[in-house]
Write an enzyme that holds these catalytic residues in place. Sequence first.
Site, PDB file in Angstrom:
ATOM      1  CE  LYS A  24      54.709  42.533  38.776  1.00  0.00           C
ATOM      2  NZ  LYS A  24      53.928  42.119  39.935  1.00  0.00           N
TER       3      LYS A  24
ATOM      4  CD  GLN B 196      52.217  39.124  41.184  1.00  0.00           C
ATOM      5  OE1 GLN B 196      53.216  39.646  40.725  1.00  0.00           O
ATOM      6  NE2 GLN B 196      51.040  39.705  41.144  1.00  0.00           N
TER       7      GLN B 196
ATOM      8  CG  ASP C   2      54.854  45.492  44.859  1.00  0.00           C
ATOM      9  OD1 ASP C   2      54.677  45.992  43.733  1.00  0.00           O
ATOM     10  OD2 ASP C   2      54.646  44.287  45.108  1.00  0.00           O
TER      11      ASP C   2
END
Length: 285
Positions: free
Chosen positions: A53, A97, A120
């Site tokens: 990322k 995460q 997300d």
Amino acid sequence: MSATIIDGKLISAQIKDELKEKTAALKEKGVEVTLAVILVGEDPASQVYVRNKKKACEYVGFRSFSFELPETTSQADLLKLIDELNNRKDVDGILVQMPLPSHIDEKAVIDAIDPSKDVDGFHPMNVGALCIGEKGFVSCTPAGVIELLKRGCDGKIEIAGKECVIVGRSNIVGKPMSLLMLRENATVTVAHSKTKDLAQVCKRADILIAAVGKAGMITKDFVKEGAVVIDVGINRNADGKLCGDVLFDEVSEIAGAITPVPGGVGPMTIAMLMNNCYEAAVRKL
């Protein structure tokens, strides 16, 4: 007949290149797109994802902040950090995460992120917006599948009016995938572990999306000749080799188009995360 391969690496590179141009244009106006990534603990797979990322941010020209916290971090401390990032004007997107250590409640963490920074697409407000067709962030993997379908096979895959079967009903892939396919005017069936005659149900599909997490579960007996097969699964087979939910070698002989694992849906997830982050910055302008 051998299926056309839908190349996720190629399509994700196209999306990132488009974003690179758009990001450069924003920079000229003095706007720097910024993503904050939080990693708790030392899960090796999560570390790889976070590295990827960061690399993607660098490539498209985003700034990224990385918060790597010890496994022992308390839920209260994590929520405090999220609150600080919610209030920072120089942060456009916040990504925590997953999975988190077992003493931290994932739902509480997702709920704590400002929906306008939830790149997300997991916050209940963004999920709700998708349900009723309003603007919000869509979780990255299903959004990536839509782009694969639209851009793969030189744009020749039609979604509208087609029969689509999704195998799997998770909150991250299966459910949002069904809503996105409905938005594209497909006729959608969501199948799962309790579905009777699963192979027969799958065989009706013009577009079959496998997101079940079982290596090689979808064999050629599940696939109609000429169907488009999207494999969301990431598993390891008995030899420890990376593979999908679809038995690629035999299904590719009868499918019209298919995504490989690796190199199919995986790269698209990060490309769509970058896209969401760019959108978060633009919506603030």
